[in-house]
Design an enzyme around this catalytic site. Structure first.
Site, PDB file in Angstrom:
ATOM      1  N   ASP A 182     -20.793 -51.523  48.801  1.00  0.00           N
ATOM      2  CA  ASP A 182     -21.818 -50.752  49.506  1.00  0.00           C
ATOM      3  C   ASP A 182     -22.472 -49.882  48.451  1.00  0.00           C
ATOM      4  OD1 ASP A 182     -23.261 -48.862  50.872  1.00  0.00           O
ATOM      5  OD2 ASP A 182     -21.657 -48.340  52.283  1.00  0.00           O
ATOM      6  N   TYR A 217     -11.878 -39.867  51.384  1.00  0.00           N
ATOM      7  CA  TYR A 217     -12.727 -40.817  52.095  1.00  0.00           C
ATOM      8  C   TYR A 217     -13.987 -41.157  51.311  1.00  0.00           C
ATOM      9  CZ  TYR A 217     -15.663 -42.993  55.539  1.00  0.00           C
ATOM     10  OH  TYR A 217     -16.458 -43.892  56.203  1.00  0.00           O
ATOM     11  N   LYS A 247     -15.189 -47.088  54.570  1.00  0.00           N
ATOM     12  CA  LYS A 247     -14.127 -48.008  54.986  1.00  0.00           C
ATOM     13  C   LYS A 247     -14.053 -49.150  53.976  1.00  0.00           C
ATOM     14  CE  LYS A 247     -11.130 -48.133  58.361  1.00  0.00           C
ATOM     15  NZ  LYS A 247     -10.162 -47.034  58.384  1.00  0.00           N
TER      16      LYS A 247
HETATM   17  C1  F6R Z   1     -17.929 -45.856  58.610  1.00  0.00           C
HETATM   18  C2  F6R Z   1     -19.117 -45.246  58.021  1.00  0.00           C
HETATM   19  C3  F6R Z   1     -19.922 -44.336  58.871  1.00  0.00           C
HETATM   20  C4  F6R Z   1     -19.901 -42.902  58.339  1.00  0.00           C
HETATM   21  C5  F6R Z   1     -20.722 -41.955  59.239  1.00  0.00           C
HETATM   22  C6  F6R Z   1     -20.822 -40.563  58.663  1.00  0.00           C
HETATM   23  O1  F6R Z   1     -17.256 -46.653  57.696  1.00  0.00           O
HETATM   24  O2  F6R Z   1     -19.440 -45.450  56.877  1.00  0.00           O
HETATM   25  O3  F6R Z   1     -19.501 -44.370  60.199  1.00  0.00           O
HETATM   26  O4  F6R Z   1     -18.583 -42.462  58.261  1.00  0.00           O
HETATM   27  O5  F6R Z   1     -22.018 -42.444  59.404  1.00  0.00           O
HETATM   28  O6  F6R Z   1     -21.262 -40.673  57.352  1.00  0.00           O
HETATM   29  P1  F6R Z   1     -21.442 -39.428  56.376  1.00  0.00           P
HETATM   30  O7  F6R Z   1     -20.123 -38.713  56.319  1.00  0.00           O
HETATM   31  O8  F6R Z   1     -21.823 -40.104  55.073  1.00  0.00           O
HETATM   32  O9  F6R Z   1     -22.547 -38.607  56.957  1.00  0.00           O
HETATM   33 MG    MG Z   2     -21.487 -47.331  53.974  1.00  0.00          MG
HETATM   34 MG    MG Z   3     -19.796 -51.016  54.723  1.00  0.00          MG
END
Ligand code: F6R
Ligand code: MG
Ligand code: MG
Length: 374
Positions: free
Chosen positions: A11, A230, A233
């Site tokens: 990603d 984190y 995923k």
């Molecule tokens: C799951 C994922 C999304 C983010 C969510 C919050 O794998 O990538 O669900 O966790 O959109 O993202 P942030 O913390 O980057 O604002």
């Molecule tokens: Mg992503």
């Molecule tokens: Mg992804």
């Protein structure tokens, strides 16, 4: 002829949140591979699933080859530059290290590779899943390679009657690759006991016991083991060779009709159904639902055909509708019970911080407290 199939995915940024990469980003990745493939690759294909870009490559350099891994890494770096210029969200998200060092394993991108003796006809499937983790493939692989209710070939085909060998990895171990080999059907219950814990024990590969050939390679990286926090995923990729001594393509695809619940979705922290989708599909509902695509290929001397989209068939429309129903059903209970993952699997630290803050504010009431005071 020995051929290596390598798929490396990352990603490196997407439009509108964590939805899908942009066309200029994909073009930059493709251009880098095309300009540098000579002498390294026989063939390649670039695709995306959700916010992840995958580079599928064929070559003769074996598994873990530095020049192939560097080619993919540099292509992702080139894509990241475009992502930054376009203001894409999470630009370079999965490139966790500053400089390439020999192999992309442990650097963020997911890798699934196998070196094979190419058959005269070489059908194989390339699966890519987004908003979930490698354990998402545990149930389908168990059903396909160990359960004759799913795979009649296990009882009908003499070539498959000897069963399959599973290599399973404990992905919580950070000191090295902790793996176990178990064979089906004799050790079915042992395999089941491990695979039920899909966040910890993940199928890494599956092999024919009749011929010793490899059928399956799964990417098993866990990003939070690398970054210590984190960073998204683990969105796995998988290669599966099919037919002849292996399960038929239809036997490999069949388990995805379950739209089974997997870890993932919003903030990587929920149980949501895995929806089979077409190639190059973005994500949507609740940062999901977790999605899986499947590109079917034939190969000759390492040259790939165009991919066929295995989940484009009308059959899968009914499965998608069921998956959407299952997703909405689970979402009705918000953060309660099975809807949200166990504490150890939450991908954000908010709850841990809150509990640490609330802990000292608890009081023991009644006789026990008086005893303590006395
Ligand atoms: C799951 C994922 C999304 C983010 C969510 C919050 O794998 O990538 O669900 O966790 O959109 O993202 P942030 O913390 O980057 O604002
Ligand atoms: Mg992503
Ligand atoms: Mg992804």
């Amino acid at each position: 002829m020995k051929i290596t199939l390598s798929v490396i995915k990352a990603d490196i940024g997407s439009i509108g949140g964590h939805i899908a990469p942009s066309q200029p980003l994909l073009a930059a990745v493709r251009a880098h591979i095309e300009a540098n493939a000579q002498g390294r690759l026989i063939d390649h294909r670039i695709s995306f699933t959700g916010d992840d870009v995958a580079i599928l490559m064929t070559h003769r350099r074996g598994v873990g080859d530095e020049s192939v891994h560097k080619l993919a890494w540099d292509a992702f770096v080139a894509g990241t530059e475009v992502a930054k210029r376009q203001g894409l969200y999470g630009a370079g998200q999965d490139l966790l290290k500053d400089a390439f060092s020999g192999n992309v394993k442990g650097m963020g991108p997911a890798v699934a590779e196998m070196e094979i003796d190419e058959r005269p006809n070489e059908p194989f499937l390339f699966f890519a899943a987004d908003k979930t983790d490698p354990g998402a493939f545990n149930l389908p692989l168990y059903l396909t390679f160990a359960d004759p209710m799913t795979t009649p070939g296990l009882i009908l085909s003499p070539k498959m009657a000897k069963g399959f060998r599973f290599v399973i990895m404990d992905v919580n171990e950070t000191s090295g690759d902790r793996v176990i080999e178990l064979v089906a059907p004799e050790q079915l219950y042992d395999i089941a006991a491990l695979l039920r814990d899909a966040e910890r024990y993940v199928v890494e590969s599956v092999w024919s016991r009749a011929t010793g050939e490899q059928s399956v390679a799964v990417a098993t990286s866990r990003l939070h083991n690398i970054a210590g926090k984190y960073t998204g995923k683990d969105d796995p990729v998988m290669l599966v060779r099919t037919q002849m001594n292996f399960p038929a393509t239809g036997e490999v695809l069949a388990p995805y009709a379950t739209a089974h619940y997997v870890a993932g979705g919003m903030r990587g922290s929920h149980n949501m159904p895995l929806m089979p989708v077409g190639l190059n599909t973005g994500t949507s509902y609740f940062d999901g639902p977790p999605l899986v695509s499947c590109a079917a290929y034939a190969m000759h001397e390492g040259r790939l055909t165009d991919p066929l989209d295995a989940f484009a068939h009308p059959f899968w429309d009914a499965v998608r509708t069921r998956a959407a129903d299952k997703a909405m059903e689970m979402r009705r209970q918000g953060f309660f019970g099975a809807a949200m993952l166990a504490m150890s699997e939450l991908e954000y630290t908010g709850i841990m911080e809150k509990l640490a803050e609330l802990g000292p504010r608890f009081r023991i009431r009644g006789e026990a407290a008086e005893r303590k005071a006395a």
